[in-house]
Design an enzyme around this catalytic site. Structure first.
Site, PDB file in Angstrom:
ATOM      1  N   SER A 224     -22.074  63.446 -47.760  1.00 24.17           N
ATOM      2  CA  SER A 224     -22.023  62.501 -47.269  1.00 24.17           C
ATOM      3  C   SER A 224     -21.619  60.982 -47.545  1.00 24.17           C
ATOM      4  O   SER A 224     -22.396  60.687 -48.546  1.00 24.17           O
ATOM      5  CB  SER A 224     -22.859  62.416 -45.595  1.00 24.17           C
ATOM      6  OG  SER A 224     -24.552  62.374 -45.976  1.00 24.17           O
ATOM      7  N   GLY A 226     -21.455  57.798 -45.572  1.00 19.43           N
ATOM      8  CA  GLY A 226     -22.339  57.579 -44.178  1.00 19.43           C
ATOM      9  C   GLY A 226     -20.661  57.114 -43.387  1.00 19.43           C
ATOM     10  O   GLY A 226     -20.621  58.279 -43.073  1.00 19.43           O
ATOM     11  N   GLY A 229     -17.742  59.187 -43.748  1.00 18.91           N
ATOM     12  CA  GLY A 229     -17.208  60.449 -43.665  1.00 18.91           C
ATOM     13  C   GLY A 229     -18.092  61.872 -44.644  1.00 18.91           C
ATOM     14  O   GLY A 229     -18.423  61.115 -45.059  1.00 18.91           O
ATOM     15  N   GLY A 255     -27.923  62.454 -41.533  1.00 16.50           N
ATOM     16  CA  GLY A 255     -27.543  63.129 -41.839  1.00 16.50           C
ATOM     17  C   GLY A 255     -28.141  64.966 -41.381  1.00 16.50           C
ATOM     18  O   GLY A 255     -27.713  65.187 -41.360  1.00 16.50           O
ATOM     19  N   ASP A 256     -29.035  64.280 -41.057  1.00 20.70           N
ATOM     20  CA  ASP A 256     -29.720  66.013 -40.171  1.00 20.70           C
ATOM     21  C   ASP A 256     -29.103  66.273 -39.347  1.00 20.70           C
ATOM     22  O   ASP A 256     -28.540  67.730 -39.452  1.00 20.70           O
ATOM     23  CB  ASP A 256     -31.348  65.659 -39.308  1.00 20.70           C
ATOM     24  CG  ASP A 256     -32.099  64.963 -40.458  1.00 20.70           C
ATOM     25  OD1 ASP A 256     -32.247  64.855 -41.628  1.00 20.70           O
ATOM     26  OD2 ASP A 256     -33.437  64.388 -39.703  1.00 20.70           O
TER      27      ASP A 256
END
Ligand SMILES: Nc1ncnc2c1ncn2[C@@H]1O[C@H](COP(=O)(O)OP(=O)(O)OP(=O)(O)O)[C@@H](O)[C@H]1O
Ligand SMILES: [Mg+2]
Length: 321
Positions: A224, A226, A229, A255-256
């Site tokens: 990832s 931020g 994308g 992120g989770d």
């Protein structure tokens, strides 16, 4: 009863997140805060909450200091998340988020969790071993008392028990856990650069790193980046997905939420493009959620249509580079 694959998340270092909204923060003075919020958190707990939005059956386990077990229990019950935590003595760490509303600045103060007594991981594994094979999500940091190889041990045991093992951790725990070859990882750009010990240039740098990790035997590598994308290097192909522009509430748990979307996509058997859409939309919905609440599934479905997915071509089977 849902016939979707079941997910279990494992959090070894849970936290209570205390969010304190302030007009401005004056150091060394008495500050008056608006309505504070104290919410059970920790990466696996966040992943489980987002999975419920997708209707995926999920339980949350790992280690929980006994003093705060009731508040976590009530939170999990309310969301319909199975409670599979093992308790240890002591209190849960509290992560304080001082939010200066006028300038949208957040200052974090993170405390340390309770020290884990020796032999506790056997109990954690015994609890996981009761689950039928499904998706096992191992995420977050390690509390004091556990060695950096702790996640690696659970990756190996989870795989041997037939689970699809997803890993999201960083720092000293990451290298040993990657060596145990989880089935899915989702580092961000910085975490991966720290692991490799070098900067990753642009999108090419991420693609090259993803190829190398797949060649090591990690089937699904999602990196990832931020608001730009994420790169999805999956068994049936590689895509880049860019989220639509959303009004930012908080980036906590982006992120989770992406990990939750990835698990939901595996549970539904989606291909690379649909996986990238679902994971990216889940994360975009989380960063634009109503303050203090969870996003709703209609918003995720709407955002999924607005995600831009770019195909980067087919991948060779893992191990063929
Ligand atoms: N400002 C944003 N707007 C829309 N989507 C976002 C934004 N920030 C992040 N996302 C989405 O969330 C995903 C994960 O974000 P990020 O790369 O920041 O994860 P992370 O650093 O692991 O986050 P966390 O702090 O939760 O662990 C991104 O790939 C993107 O799809
Ligand atoms: Mg992260």
């Amino acid at each position: 009863m849902s016939d979707l694959m079941r997910v279990m998340t494992v959090t070894l270092n849970p936290a209570l997140d205390l969010t304190v909204p302030l007009e401005g923060l004056r150091l060394g003075a008495v500050n008056k805060a608006g309505g504070v919020e104290l919410r059970p958190a920790g990466k696996g707990v966040n992943v489980a909450a987002m999975l419920r939005l997708h209707g995926v059956p999920v339980s949350a386990g790992g280690l929980l200091p006994a003093h705060d077990a009731p508040v976590f229990g009530a939170f999990l019950d309310e969301l319909g998340i199975g409670n599979a935590f093992e308790t240890i003595p002591g209190r849960t760490r509290i992560n304080v988020k001082l939010v200066e509303t006028e300038i949208s600045r957040v200052t974090d103060v993170n405390t340390q969790g309770a020290t884990v007594p020796e032999g506790t991981m056997d109990r954690v594994w015994a609890r996981i071993a009761k689950e039928a094979p499904g998706i096992l999500v191992l995420s977050g940091s390690l509390p004091p008392g556990l060695p950096p190889e702790t996640w690696a041990g659970l990756v190996a045991k989870g795989k041997a028990a037939g689970h699809i093992v997803a890993l999201d951790t960083s720092g000293a725990a990451l290298a040993p856990a990657l060596a145990a070859k989880p089935d899915l990882i989702k580092p961000n750009r910085e975490e991966l650069a720290a692991y490799l010990g070098r900067d990753l240039e642009g999108r090419e740098g991420l693609i090259e790193a993803a190829r190398a990790l797949r060649a090591q035997g990690i089937a699904r590598v999602v990196i990832s980046d931020g608001s730009a994308g994420a790169l999805f290097a999956l068994p049936q192909g590689m895509v880049w997905a860019k989220p639509p522009k959303v009004t930012l509430t908080t980036t906590v748990g982006a992120g989770d939420s992406m990990v939750a979307g990835l698990c939901a996509a595996i549970a539904r058997g989606l291909g690379p493009e649909e996986t990238a859409r679902l994971a990216t939309a889940t994360a975009a919905a989380a960063v634009s959620r109503p303050p203090g609440g969870l996003p709703d599934s209609d918003t995720i479905a709407r955002l999924a249509q607005a995600v831009t997915v770019e195909s980067l071509g087919a991948l060779l089977p893992e191990g063929k580079y």
